[in-house]
Scaffold this active site. Structure first.
Site, PDB file in Angstrom:
ATOM      1  N   ASP A 171       0.846  -1.192   0.000  1.00 42.62           N
ATOM      2  CA  ASP A 171       0.000   0.000   0.000  1.00 42.62           C
ATOM      3  C   ASP A 171       0.882   1.244   0.000  1.00 42.62           C
ATOM      4  O   ASP A 171       1.829   1.324   0.783  1.00 42.62           O
ATOM      5  CB  ASP A 171      -0.880   0.009   1.248  1.00 42.62           C
ATOM      6  CG  ASP A 171      -2.355   0.083   0.911  1.00 42.62           C
ATOM      7  OD1 ASP A 171      -2.738   1.061   0.258  1.00 42.62           O
ATOM      8  OD2 ASP A 171      -3.110  -0.832   1.280  1.00 42.62           O
ATOM      9  N   ASP A 226      -3.374   4.396  -2.207  1.00 44.86           N
ATOM     10  CA  ASP A 226      -4.531   4.822  -1.428  1.00 44.86           C
ATOM     11  C   ASP A 226      -5.008   6.203  -1.880  1.00 44.86           C
ATOM     12  O   ASP A 226      -4.192   7.121  -2.025  1.00 44.86           O
ATOM     13  CB  ASP A 226      -4.110   4.856   0.054  1.00 44.86           C
ATOM     14  CG  ASP A 226      -5.261   5.091   0.987  1.00 44.86           C
ATOM     15  OD1 ASP A 226      -6.173   4.246   1.017  1.00 44.86           O
ATOM     16  OD2 ASP A 226      -5.245   6.114   1.696  1.00 44.86           O
ATOM     17  N   GLU A 242      -6.492   3.656  -6.011  1.00 46.71           N
ATOM     18  CA  GLU A 242      -7.829   3.796  -5.426  1.00 46.71           C
ATOM     19  C   GLU A 242      -8.328   5.195  -5.759  1.00 46.71           C
ATOM     20  O   GLU A 242      -7.708   6.184  -5.366  1.00 46.71           O
ATOM     21  CB  GLU A 242      -7.769   3.592  -3.909  1.00 46.71           C
ATOM     22  CG  GLU A 242      -9.145   3.674  -3.267  1.00 46.71           C
ATOM     23  CD  GLU A 242      -9.090   3.789  -1.749  1.00 46.71           C
ATOM     24  OE1 GLU A 242     -10.031   3.319  -1.102  1.00 46.71           O
ATOM     25  OE2 GLU A 242      -8.114   4.367  -1.218  1.00 46.71           O
ATOM     26  N   HIS A 273     -11.066  -4.215   2.567  1.00 41.34           N
ATOM     27  CA  HIS A 273     -10.979  -3.837   3.984  1.00 41.34           C
ATOM     28  C   HIS A 273     -11.879  -2.656   4.346  1.00 41.34           C
ATOM     29  O   HIS A 273     -12.104  -2.390   5.531  1.00 41.34           O
ATOM     30  CB  HIS A 273      -9.524  -3.496   4.338  1.00 41.34           C
ATOM     31  CG  HIS A 273      -9.035  -2.269   3.638  1.00 41.34           C
ATOM     32  ND1 HIS A 273      -8.803  -2.241   2.273  1.00 41.34           N
ATOM     33  CD2 HIS A 273      -8.761  -1.020   4.084  1.00 41.34           C
ATOM     34  CE1 HIS A 273      -8.407  -1.038   1.931  1.00 41.34           C
ATOM     35  NE2 HIS A 273      -8.371  -0.268   3.004  1.00 41.34           N
ATOM     36  N   ASP A 274     -12.369  -1.943   3.337  1.00 35.53           N
ATOM     37  CA  ASP A 274     -13.237  -0.779   3.575  1.00 35.53           C
ATOM     38  C   ASP A 274     -14.702  -1.070   3.269  1.00 35.53           C
ATOM     39  O   ASP A 274     -15.541  -0.181   3.411  1.00 35.53           O
ATOM     40  CB  ASP A 274     -12.803   0.396   2.686  1.00 35.53           C
ATOM     41  CG  ASP A 274     -11.597   1.134   3.235  1.00 35.53           C
ATOM     42  OD1 ASP A 274     -11.360   1.057   4.453  1.00 35.53           O
ATOM     43  OD2 ASP A 274     -10.891   1.774   2.440  1.00 35.53           O
TER      44      ASP A 274
END
Length: 558
Positions: A98, A199, A254, A327-328
């Site tokens: 990440d 991210d 993302e 994960h979100d």
């Protein structure tokens, strides 16, 4: 279609805090990941995406980084990380890390310096502004509720934080800051990292002058001023020139609020920016006008419209990423399937639906077991900062109904995805010998990796086959996508076409039987049933079929 390893790969996302705890402190760690490497190899995935393991005060579970070149104490050491990478590479798999560079932690050395004085050399590494009329510099709202600005007494100014107040936004307009970021990325790539998941990377460029949202409300959203901003492509092209293009890596950005037009720029075929992006459009299908927590039922025909738009609009222009949870996001079998009576069937159907599309599929840890959402009785059992901020704003300050807000948390809360991985039916699902940082989902006795591995008909073994099919059939990777039966209210069906082959994918998204009639324009001499989640005879006539609840079938037509 130009071939590339990252187009042919299947990615497995690990949320390290919840994956496997090797030392009994209740928190998953890097050694714990290394212990489970053979499990991932057996599943057949090619790439592991690791959510952040960098040094962090953990305000937002590691997405607030205080040192980009050190490992969080709870997760282990850099030696542990090196060993994990070696074990990944020894098994022929790759690792993507990440990259969180829209913001840092407020405990990062850059920010500690930045807040000391207005003339500090690090001041311009962040976005500082004086207040206006005794209020914030503008009326933007944070993703985590409340103002996107935090007042800092030391210099009598505010700093921008689009997320938690402990996550100040970095100032990408500063070339020195950009060089520091590129040097840091180079350091990781030289250590052997095979790619980056970036991210909220499309937030790094803010509108000139940081204007308020017109209309005068004290707190308004403001997304049009910081999503896909004026210089974002310039910055990503610079990053690509300076660093990314020098390595054979995979990059995924993302990008909340990105359209297919935006995606065709970010993930352009010339390779000047990224390989692919994560879209959120299909993740918003069950959100009302009030946003994520404003629940509404999703409709199959809306899902068809969104998925088809992304498949067709990027055809010949870019590459898709394929995901239904991470994960979100809540667990996909609870959100898009049926996690009660048809949990196994619907989990297999959803996997089929996704993995047969064009793009790179992402599996989120536990998805291959059919892990579900969780309903903790007490708000205190939830850990996520987004949940607690929202609850405070809506219930404590806003007077909304506690039960209604808890229902939204049960359906949409991020902790649904973060409950510990369910390895077996022993205490704490085999995740830890200690007390887990977040409670385990009580259904672990039934849903766990040991049961799945022991059962040849399990979701795990079905996913194994989906991955094997992808490796054996170019059409699954490179074929063009076309929707069929567009108006059917139960069935999502589509074809993939490559040369003289057609792949027919048929999925029943409902709890009722569904009638399928093959469109007249699809011709074939022979058909082969590649995968199915119910017992079906290969000889069955496919021109007219009745699909059972949540049934999925994939045929190769020649």
């Amino acid at each position: 279609m130009e071939k590339a390893w990252w187009k042919e790969s299947v990615v497995y996302q690990i949320y390290p805090r919840s994956f496997n705890d090797s030392n009994g402190d209740g928190v998953g760690d890097i050694k714990g990941i290394t212990e489970k490497m053979d499990y991932l190899k057996e599943l057949g995935v090619d790439v592991i995406w690791l959510s952040p393991v960098y040094k962090s005060p953990n305000d937002d579970n590691g997405y607030d980084i205080s040192d980009y070149q050190a490992i969080m104490d709870e997760f282990g050491t850099m030696d542990d990380w090196d060993e994990m990478l070696k074990e990944i590479h020894d098994r022929g798999m790759k690792l993507i890390m990440d990259l969180v560079v829209n913001h840092s932690s407020d405990e990062h050395k850059w920010f500690i310096e930045s807040r000391k004085s207005k003339d500090n050399p690090y001041r311009d590494y962040y976005i500082w502004r004086p207040g206006k009329n005794g209020q914030e510099p503008n009326n933007w709202t944070s993703f985590f509720s409340g103002s996107a600005w935090q007042y800092d007494e030391a210099t009598n100014e505010y700093y921008l934080h689009l997320f938690s107040k402990k996550q100040p936004d970095l100032n990408w307009e500063n070339p020195k800051l950009r060089k520091e970021v590129y040097d840091m990325i180079t350091w990781w790539l030289d250590r052997g990292v095979d790619g980056l998941r970036m991210d909220v990377i499309n937030l790094i460029s803010k509108a000139d002058g940081l204007p308020s949202v017109p209309g005068g409300k004290r707190y308004d959203w403001g997304g049009e001023f910081f999503m896909n901003g004026p210089r974002v492509h310039e910055y990503l092209q610079e990053m690509n020139r300076e660093v990314l293009s020098k390595y054979d890596i995979m990059t995924v950005g993302e990008c909340p609020g990105a359209s297919t037009e935006d995606a065709a720029k970010y993930a352009n075929l010339e390779g000047t920016e990224l390989n692919m992006i994560f879209t959120f459009e299909h993740m918003d299908l069950d959100s009302g006008p009030g946003g994520k927590w404003d629940l509404k039922p999703w409709k199959l025909n809306d899902l068809k419209e969104v998925m088809t738009k992304w498949q067709k609009d990027l055809e010949g222009k870019g590459w898709n990423s394929l995901y239904l949870n991470n994960h979100d996001q809540p667990r996909m079998v609870s959100r898009f399937g049926n996690d009660k009576e048809y949990r196994v069937e619907s989990a297999k159907m959803l996997g089929t639906f996704l993995h047969m599309m064009q793009g790179t599929p992402y599996i989120y840890q536990g998805e291959e077991l059919g892990m579900t959402n969780v309903r903790f009785e007490s708000l205190e059992d939830y850990n996520d900062i987004e949940i607690h901020n929202m609850y405070r704003e809506k219930v404590i300050e806003g007077g909304q109904d506690h039960n209604k807000v808890m229902e939204a948390i049960y359906i949409k809360g991020r902790d649904n995805a973060r409950t510990p991985m369910q390895w077996d039916d022993s205490e704490n699902a085999g995740f830890t010998t200690g007390s887990p940082w977040l409670k385990v989902n009580p259904n672990y006795k039934e849903i766990n990796a040991k049961n799945e591995l022991d059962n040849p008909q399990s979701i795990f073994h079905y996913y194994q086959k989906l991955i094997q099919l992808r490796k054996a059939n170019d059409i699954i990777v490179y074929g063009t996508y076309d929707l069929i039966l567009e108006e059917h209210e139960q069935i999502y069906a589509y074809t993939r076409t490559l040369d003289d082959q057609t792949l027919l994918v048929v999925c029943n998204f409902t709890v009722e039987d569904a009638d399928f009639e093959l469109p007249a324009h699809i011709h074939f001499k022979s058909n082969q049933l590649l995968i199915r989640n119910y017992d079906v005879q290969n000889s069955e006539d496919i021109s007219s079929m009745v699909l059972k609840p949540y049934e999925a079938r994939v045929y190769l037509l020649k």
